[in-house]
Design a protein around this motif. Sequence first.
Motif, PDB file in Angstrom:
ATOM      1  N   GLY A 114      52.179  -7.035  27.880  1.00 19.50           N
ATOM      2  CA  GLY A 114      50.802  -7.533  27.728  1.00 19.50           C
ATOM      3  C   GLY A 114      50.740  -9.038  27.842  1.00 19.50           C
ATOM      4  O   GLY A 114      49.857  -9.591  28.510  1.00 19.50           O
ATOM      5  N   GLU A 115      51.694  -9.718  27.209  1.00 22.14           N
ATOM      6  CA  GLU A 115      51.691 -11.189  27.258  1.00 22.14           C
ATOM      7  C   GLU A 115      51.806 -11.708  28.690  1.00 22.14           C
ATOM      8  O   GLU A 115      51.263 -12.760  29.020  1.00 22.14           O
ATOM      9  CB  GLU A 115      52.844 -11.754  26.409  1.00 22.14           C
ATOM     10  N   ALA A 116      52.529 -10.960  29.534  1.00 18.11           N
ATOM     11  CA  ALA A 116      52.696 -11.404  30.924  1.00 18.11           C
ATOM     12  C   ALA A 116      51.336 -11.529  31.616  1.00 18.11           C
ATOM     13  O   ALA A 116      51.159 -12.360  32.508  1.00 18.11           O
ATOM     14  CB  ALA A 116      53.592 -10.420  31.682  1.00 18.11           C
ATOM     15  N   LEU A 117      50.382 -10.702  31.201  1.00 20.33           N
ATOM     16  CA  LEU A 117      49.043 -10.747  31.805  1.00 20.33           C
ATOM     17  C   LEU A 117      48.159 -11.820  31.180  1.00 20.33           C
ATOM     18  O   LEU A 117      47.056 -12.060  31.643  1.00 20.33           O
ATOM     19  CB  LEU A 117      48.360  -9.382  31.658  1.00 20.33           C
ATOM     20  N   ARG A 118      48.639 -12.414  30.120  1.00 20.42           N
ATOM     21  CA  ARG A 118      47.802 -13.395  29.405  1.00 20.42           C
ATOM     22  C   ARG A 118      48.354 -14.813  29.521  1.00 20.42           C
ATOM     23  O   ARG A 118      47.915 -15.695  28.787  1.00 20.42           O
ATOM     24  CB  ARG A 118      47.701 -13.012  27.926  1.00 20.42           C
ATOM     25  N   LEU A 119      49.317 -15.031  30.434  1.00 22.08           N
ATOM     26  CA  LEU A 119      49.879 -16.375  30.579  1.00 22.08           C
ATOM     27  C   LEU A 119      48.762 -17.339  30.937  1.00 22.08           C
ATOM     28  O   LEU A 119      48.047 -17.125  31.910  1.00 22.08           O
ATOM     29  CB  LEU A 119      50.915 -16.399  31.701  1.00 22.08           C
TER      30      LEU A 119
END
Length: 479
Positions: A114-119
């Motif tokens: 999920g974090e990868a999509l919120r960089l």
Amino acid sequence: MAKQFANLIGGDWIESPDVTRNLNPSNTNDVIGEYARASAADVARAIAAAKAAAPGWARSTPQERHDALRKVSDEILARKDELGRLLSREEGKTLAEGIGETIRAGQIFAFFAGEALRLAGEKIASVRPGVDVEMTREPMGIVGIITPWNFPIAIPAWKIAPALCYGNAVLFKPADLVPGCGWAIADIISRSGLPKGVFNLVMGRGSVVGEAILQSPDVNAVTFTGSVATGRHVAAACVARMAKFQLEMGGKNPMVVLDDADLKVAVECAVNGAFFSTGQRCTASSRLIVTDGIHDRFVAAMTERMKGLVIDDALKAGTHIGPVVDQGQFDQDVDYIKIGTQEGARLVAGGQRLNRDTPGFYLAPALFTEATNAMRISREEIFGPVASVIRAKDYDEALALANDTNFGLSSGICTTSLKYATHFKRNAEAGMVMVNLPTAGVDYHVPFGGRKGSSYGPREQGRYAAEFFTQVKTAYTLA
Ligand code: NAD
């Protein structure tokens, strides 16, 4: 000949003439497998592969990173029973603990998917007219990951997942004592769609594999969890060549029990914190600091509760506490139990070797009373199922004792007083504070780490992980 579990270097599985025989501490006749020990030349090849792959992965899209991490999470969770069983078999924590740790590893990969999509970066107005300022996070490049034996799937997960999420290439070295879970993660990652060389597994000895990672000028950052002694060495090696590093090390965590505590809650917190996972947790409560008014009732209830603990084969249903991890750790625990007695503390429960159906490192959890905070058993990390009760006259003295340590990872209090709970949260010198909860046992989406001799560098886990696995760039444009 037994199948060899090989290293993953540049996308290829590479065997080695030197192997680790991975033994089950509940039954030393049970050999889990033979795991390749990488040589310094193998590590050099892995570093070359990571170097070739790093620029491409640094440019990968959030979708590519998400998809790879998500795939890893899905497979770990789908195989949680089997992997949890492997973990318990090689490390000795109970099956419930092994499966729980495996689920946590899967959740961590899902979180960073999920974090990868919120960089995100930041863009703000410059103090100069007509100029734009933007701040972005870029990968570190090649990250070396060195992990201990006591959480063989969760700790690798909470380092590997953010490293990949933020666009780094990885060299992963699991502890030589428990390579099984590390190999299993690497096997799963090898099917995740990552380009060859982005993730490399190099198993083996700290003095060979760890050292080759530390000394390489191509490894830009090193994240380490383990003992204080090795941590100091990692720090010195990284400083010498100006590499970024992060250390998570030991603990001597206090659990304060105040007169007004709910006795049942306090005993459960203490038994769990001190003895579960065989006391082999950096967050274990090894110092139970108990005020006068509840001291005797607490000790009586604690020793009674300890009589009900089942210490047996980690894989057996009904076992509460599995064996110690190996002979070396067993000897260390027994030595400290002798030291405690020689120092004048009173051993009121446990401390003796136990025989079970199979040859293993079974130790009855040990409880000392009449301990002081100056004793070695109160100052040095034992890393086994050994805890001491230290008497305090009141809250103020208990807080002072809790903080009187070279470590500062987790600190707990059992109280029904809002005033004391609030004061303790503000004044405990630790990275993590627990109120009416065991000192061990944390969430995976929030920062983890300590102060003083327990940790060095940015926090791990949650969004705070970005601090270590990225570097910030500030760019100015004349519009
Ligand atoms: P350790 O320091 O012996 O080993 C840790 C890792 O470092 C292993 O992979 C080892 O092979 C490697 N290593 C050893 N020598 C090296 C060298 N010269 N160069 C590079 N790497 C080298 O620790 P351990 O016995 O595996 O683990 C137990 C310790 O870990 C305890 O002190 C415990 O408190 C700590 N720990 C801390 C945390 C935390 O987050 N604070 C979590 C778990 C464990």
